[in-house]
Design an enzyme around this catalytic site. Structure first.
Site, PDB file in Angstrom:
ATOM      1  N   ASP A  52       0.809  -1.205   0.000  1.00 25.16           N
ATOM      2  CA  ASP A  52       0.000   0.000   0.000  1.00 25.16           C
ATOM      3  C   ASP A  52       0.852   1.270   0.000  1.00 25.16           C
ATOM      4  O   ASP A  52       2.071   1.243   0.227  1.00 25.16           O
ATOM      5  CB  ASP A  52      -0.928   0.019   1.227  1.00 25.16           C
ATOM      6  CG  ASP A  52      -2.095  -0.937   1.089  1.00 25.16           C
ATOM      7  OD1 ASP A  52      -2.361  -1.393  -0.033  1.00 25.16           O
ATOM      8  OD2 ASP A  52      -2.734  -1.222   2.121  1.00 25.16           O
ATOM      9  N   LYS A  74      -3.552   3.462  -2.419  1.00 29.56           N
ATOM     10  CA  LYS A  74      -4.682   4.356  -2.617  1.00 29.56           C
ATOM     11  C   LYS A  74      -4.424   5.636  -1.833  1.00 29.56           C
ATOM     12  O   LYS A  74      -4.077   5.604  -0.661  1.00 29.56           O
ATOM     13  CB  LYS A  74      -5.988   3.711  -2.132  1.00 29.56           C
ATOM     14  CG  LYS A  74      -6.362   2.446  -2.887  1.00 29.56           C
ATOM     15  CD  LYS A  74      -7.781   2.005  -2.590  1.00 29.56           C
ATOM     16  CE  LYS A  74      -7.956   1.486  -1.172  1.00 29.56           C
ATOM     17  NZ  LYS A  74      -7.305   0.183  -0.961  1.00 29.56           N
ATOM     18  N   GLY A 105       0.052  -0.708   5.828  1.00 29.78           N
ATOM     19  CA  GLY A 105       0.538   0.144   6.903  1.00 29.78           C
ATOM     20  C   GLY A 105      -0.223  -0.116   8.193  1.00 29.78           C
ATOM     21  O   GLY A 105      -1.400  -0.490   8.180  1.00 29.78           O
ATOM     22  N   MET A 191      -7.420   9.179   9.142  1.00 31.33           N
ATOM     23  CA  MET A 191      -7.813   9.704   7.822  1.00 31.33           C
ATOM     24  C   MET A 191      -8.756  10.899   7.950  1.00 31.33           C
ATOM     25  O   MET A 191      -9.727  11.029   7.213  1.00 31.33           O
ATOM     26  CB  MET A 191      -8.479   8.588   6.989  1.00 31.33           C
ATOM     27  CG  MET A 191      -7.592   7.377   6.782  1.00 31.33           C
ATOM     28  SD  MET A 191      -8.453   5.948   6.082  1.00 31.33           S
ATOM     29  CE  MET A 191      -9.428   5.404   7.507  1.00 31.33           C
TER      30      MET A 191
END
Length: 276
Positions: A52, A74, A105, A191
């Protein structure tokens, strides 16, 4: 690094071939020394890795030079491959007899979509193993002197995905703001940098004291780590003024106030830039 079209040709196994194993591995919060022994061994032994965006070069150095590396990262607004495409590729590779190391991660089961991938593997009869990793929140807490729990400050710990917190997002996934706004707990938003103003506004709207300590930690455990501390009221402006960017975690609660006392830079830890 492979282009996505290349590995899609690796699906020519014969009929009746037993599928190979997929190993879902947590790469930890960034510092390669925080890999678990089991994860490091799996990386050294792998021959094909799907990794990732949040997996750094220092972690990838554990992968043998001759191994096939497939980037499926992404980022906001740019996906190399959709999640369904990642799962399809992983299944096709395993069915072709190629063992896959799926590298993520943090921890695969903490906002890493590892659960979805494990479900898909199980549904397709693909054997798999999960190797946990130190989560981003754990790494950030240790690196900044903000313990996630503390007898005097927080008896409850909540992890929340922050990318659905901005106005206009799907209401079905609206966070439980009254619960998140309770005192004497630690709330960590993953996020959530883009939604930071909305997050702080909602917490205050639902009753959280505006002077509650809050912080945003950028690139935790890495040499370029930055920590911006303030309050729920002041943090959005501070983060904007200092140009905070993802990847970063938002931490809210009394434990943030311990940063000034126990967040000193010890030998061997990132030489972080602190901004108050």
């Amino acid at each position: 690094m492979s282009v996505i079209d290349e590995p899609l040709r690796f699906d020519g196994g014969g009929r009746g071939m037993r599928p190979a194993k997929v190993t879902l591995v947590g790469a930890g919060p960034g510092d390669p020394e925080l890999l678990t022994l089991k994860a490091a061994r799996a990386l050294r032994e792998c021959r094909l890795v799907m990794y990732d965006h949040l997996v750094g070069d220092a972690v990838l150095e554990f992968v043998p030079r001759g191994a096939h590396r497939i980037f499926v990262g992404k980022q906001a607004g740019h996906h190399t491959l959709s999640q369904s495409g990642i799962i399809e590729l992983m299944v096709r590779l395993a069915r072709s007899g190629r063992p896959v190391l799926r590298l993520k991660g943090g921890d695969p089961y903490v906002f890493g979509r590892g659960g979805e991938e494990a479900q898909a593997l199980a549904a397709n009869g693909i054997p798999f193993e999960v190797i946990p990793g130190i989560s981003a929140a754990q790494g950030a807490a240790a690196a900044t002197g903000m313990p996630l729990t503390h007898r005097d400050h927080a008896g409850t710990l909540i992890f929340v995905t922050g990318h659905r917190c901005a106005q206009g997002e799907a209401q079905a996934l609206e966070p439980d703001w009254p619960t998140l706004a309770r005192p004497r707990q630690t709330v960590v938003f993953y996020m959530g940098v883009a939604a930071l103003p909305a997050i702080c506004a909602q917490l205050m709207h639902h009753g959280l004291d505006p002077e509650t300590p809050a912080a945003v930690i950028e690139r935790a455990t890495l040499p370029e780590q930055r920590t911006v501390t303030g309050t729920v009221r002041t943090l959005p402006a501070l983060a904007q003024a200092h140009g905070v960017k993802a990847p970063a975690l938002i931490m809210v609660g009394g434990v943030v106030g311990l940063h000034a006392q126990i967040g000193g830079v010890a030998p061997g830890t990132p030489a972080e830039l602190r901004i108050a």
